[in-house]
Design an enzyme around this catalytic site. Structure first.
Site, mmCIF file in Angstrom:
data_model
loop_
_atom_site.group_PDB
_atom_site.id
_atom_site.type_symbol
_atom_site.label_atom_id
_atom_site.label_comp_id
_atom_site.label_asym_id
_atom_site.label_seq_id
_atom_site.Cartn_x
_atom_site.Cartn_y
_atom_site.Cartn_z
ATOM 1 N N ASP A 29 -22.701 -18.216 30.685
ATOM 2 C CA ASP A 29 -22.227 -16.831 31.460
ATOM 3 C C ASP A 29 -20.869 -16.703 31.235
ATOM 4 O O ASP A 29 -20.083 -18.119 30.729
ATOM 5 C CB ASP A 29 -22.070 -17.763 32.388
ATOM 6 C CG ASP A 29 -21.909 -16.986 33.456
ATOM 7 O OD1 ASP A 29 -21.567 -15.861 34.140
ATOM 8 O OD2 ASP A 29 -21.105 -18.079 34.427
ATOM 9 N N ASP A 64 -20.389 -17.650 37.599
ATOM 10 C CA ASP A 64 -21.056 -17.647 38.588
ATOM 11 C C ASP A 64 -22.679 -18.447 38.548
ATOM 12 O O ASP A 64 -23.538 -18.133 39.200
ATOM 13 C CB ASP A 64 -21.526 -16.118 38.789
ATOM 14 C CG ASP A 64 -22.367 -15.273 38.221
ATOM 15 O OD1 ASP A 64 -22.443 -15.648 36.661
ATOM 16 O OD2 ASP A 64 -22.986 -14.583 38.469
ATOM 17 N N GLU A 101 -46.635 -6.608 25.063
ATOM 18 C CA GLU A 101 -46.863 -7.936 25.993
ATOM 19 C C GLU A 101 -48.866 -7.806 26.462
ATOM 20 O O GLU A 101 -48.447 -6.858 27.276
ATOM 21 C CB GLU A 101 -46.483 -8.470 26.872
ATOM 22 C CG GLU A 101 -47.139 -10.264 27.309
ATOM 23 C CD GLU A 101 -46.517 -10.367 29.250
ATOM 24 O OE1 GLU A 101 -46.766 -11.078 29.376
ATOM 25 O OE2 GLU A 101 -46.040 -9.641 29.691
ATOM 26 N N ASP A 139 -24.738 -13.692 31.852
ATOM 27 C CA ASP A 139 -24.106 -12.070 31.714
ATOM 28 C C ASP A 139 -24.484 -11.688 30.248
ATOM 29 O O ASP A 139 -24.910 -12.207 29.361
ATOM 30 C CB ASP A 139 -23.221 -12.511 32.483
ATOM 31 C CG ASP A 139 -22.221 -12.814 31.758
ATOM 32 O OD1 ASP A 139 -22.005 -13.124 30.382
ATOM 33 O OD2 ASP A 139 -21.419 -13.695 32.580
ATOM 34 N N ASP A 141 -44.306 -5.044 28.706
ATOM 35 C CA ASP A 141 -44.137 -6.461 29.556
ATOM 36 C C ASP A 141 -45.842 -6.041 30.190
ATOM 37 O O ASP A 141 -45.302 -4.372 30.838
ATOM 38 C CB ASP A 141 -43.004 -6.424 30.861
ATOM 39 C CG ASP A 141 -43.210 -7.260 32.074
ATOM 40 O OD1 ASP A 141 -43.678 -8.331 31.709
ATOM 41 O OD2 ASP A 141 -43.875 -7.225 33.123
#
Ligand code: NOJ
Length: 537
Positions: free
Chosen positions: A27, A31, A263, A35, A208
């Site tokens: 990060d 927050d 996947e 990221d 996915d």
């Protein structure tokens, strides 16, 4: 791509992939959620480790009902993670270091907040209505078929939409309606999302639940003997292959060997193998049985045999994975199996690390492309998440705990006052952090680095054939041969040393040992408890 070498073998066959779950990687804005800038800041660490390619889990705009696997805009970065310019910088920096970048593509479903679904749900006549799978209620008002959603196996894969009086299909959460790939406009729009990122320079996609993009148009009930199995693990229809061939043509038309790893969450390796087509569908597909296999020699032997038997005749290239963001980490799983054997906690910890180390050697020496999940290189276990901090509908928070970077109080996750990390940090952060392990040649981190370097320096470990070698009970051995070069990999799955001298390998040069940074030069013939050894002939 300055730093990326071009070879005769496609890069994705030789590469070691590293999976980044961006919320939990690093990060930069305090927050408590990782990221893209955090990934960019640590690219040198990944290059030091020696991996070749990054697979970054979703960072697209999303209401985060499934932490990014519910996409509301395929062609933008969620502000939580950064912006498109930040993504471009990340790709440029990665490429300059010779790291490929593969991103997640979620073609089976969108978010309910995607404008396509918002429009589809606005009326039965809307322009996007047929972009999703809608059905009238059965005469008794029940869902259109018996399909079960993932995560909650008591839940139907359908939600009734009161305003328009029909059910919509969702193989996952209610907030993730399935796209209708029978609708040509969906195919075109989803192809455009691939082009968008290919044009931006990504090296490929992890697709996915990609076997979901074809469904039997009759939507028949699943057989009663499959009751309780989510439909996503059963959905296997011919039309998907046609759709994958079109996707493959699109990807292969781009220069620079772009690729897709799918996947395909089906229960048998044979079924998964068909999704490679005849080298005209997926470039790679995940092979999940090893991810569910306990630390037992016969189970691993079966996984390896199955993969070779299903894939080799098709010329399909295997993949290997020990952990990911959907399942308990392998060290945690091996802890549990040690616990079942009635061992005390200290022994369990020691043994599960030894097992995780041996498994890393296995992962990085089997024939095929290995995928390392972030944190496995530190030997992390899952976090125990208190009930009031659990956030995932699928109960997968433990393996997603943020990665400890250093030995400071916040372990590299300083947060703004009143804010905390989105999940508690991974356990044992004082020792299982990158700085501590980078300073310790005996660490799991150094083992991964050594194993990756050994692999890179030993072509037979990458491209050689893989043949099982009969070995004593409780151990596993296989031989990797390329031209005149031969290596043998030996793994002991048991808690006692095993004499392997009948195999005739004693005296051979040792290339790698799972628990020793400075291996003895010659193999004694005895495998230590939960130890893996690689010898060169
Ligand atoms: C598989 C992903 O790995 C998982 O995290 C996600 O929840 C489902 N697909 C649905 O997208």
């Amino acid at each position: 791509m300055a730093g990326v070498p071009v070879t005769a073998v496609p890069w994705w066959k030789e590469a070691v992939f590293y999976q980044i779950y961006p919320r939990s990687f690093a990060d930069t804005d305090g927050d408590g959620v990782g990221d893209l800038a955090g990934i960019r800041a640590h690219l040198n660490d990944l290059a030091w480790l020696g991996v070749d390619a990054l697979w970054i889990s979703p960072f697209f705009r999303s209401p985060m009902a499934d932490f990014g696997y519910d996409v509301s805009d395929y062609c933008d970065v969620d502000p939580l993670f950064g912006d498109l310019a930040g993504f471009d910088s990340l790709v440029a920096d990665a490429h300059a270091l010779g790291l490929r970048v593969v991103i997640d593509w979620v073609p089976n479903h969108t978010s309910v907040e995607h404008p396509w679904f918002v429009d589809a749900a606005s009326s039965r006549d809307s322009g996007h209505r047929n972009w999703y799978v809608w059905r009238d209620p059965s005469p008794d008002g029940s869902p259109p078929n018996n399909w079960v959603a993932a995560f909650d196996l008591t839940a139907a894969a359908w939600t009734f939409h009161e305003p328009t009086g029909q059910w919509y299909l969702h193989l996952f959460e209610e907030a993730q309606p399935d796209l209708n790939w029978d609708e040509p406009a969906v195919v075109e729009a989803m192809h455009d999302t691939l082009r968008f990122w290919l044009d931006r320079g990504v090296d490929g996609f992890r697709a996915d639940v990609v076997h979901g993009i074809g469904k039997d148009p009759a939507l028949p009930d699943d057989p009663p003997e499959e009751a309780g199995i989510p439909h996503c693990a059963l959905n296997d229809v011919p039309v998907t292959h046609e759709r994958l061939r079109a996707i493959r043509r699109l990807i292969d038309a781009y220069p620079g060997e772009r690729m897709m790893v799918g996947e395909v969450f089906l229960l048998s390796t044979d079924a998964v193998a068909t999704y490679y087509g005849h080298d005209d569908e997926l470039h790679l597909a995940f092979n999940f049985p090893p991810l569910f296999a306990p630390w037992l020699a016969d189970r691993w032997t079966a996984c390896i045999d199955d993969a070779e038997r299903s894939l080799e005749p098709r010329g399909a290239w295997p993949t290997w994975v020990l952990s990911n963001h959907d399942n308990p980490r392998h060290r945690t799983r091996y802890d549990r199996s040690a616990a079942r054997a009635g061992e005390d906690p200290a022994t369990i910890l020691r043994r599960s690390e030894a097992r995780a180390r041996a498994a890393a050697v296995l992962l990085l020496t089997l024939r095929g492309t290995p995928f390392v999940y972030q944190g496995d290189e530190l030997g992390l276990v899952d976090a125990d998440i208190p009930a009031d901090r659990q956030v995932d509908p699928g109960g997968r928070d433990g393996c997603r705990a943020p990665l400890p970077w250093d030995g400071s109080d916040d372990h590299g996750w300083p947060t703004a006052p009143g804010t905390t990390t989105w999940l508690p940090l991974a356990p044992e952060a004082d020792i299982r952090n990158r700085v501590a392990q980078r300073d310790d040649p005996r660490s799991v981190l150094h083992l991964y680095r050594r194993a990756i370097a050994t692999r890179r320096a030993t072509p037979e470990l990458v491209l050689g054939s893989c043949t099982p070698v009969a070995s004593p009970e409780g151990t596993l051995a296989f031989r990797r041969v390329l031209g005149d070069a031969t290596c043998t990999v030996l793994v002991n799955f048991g808690g006692d040393p095993v004499d392997t001298t009948p195999l005739g390998l004693a005296g051979l040069e040792v290339l790698l040992v799972s628990d020793d940074p400075a291996p003895v030069a010659r193999f004694s013939g005895v495998l230590g408890a939960d130890q893996a050894v690689v010898v060169r002939h």
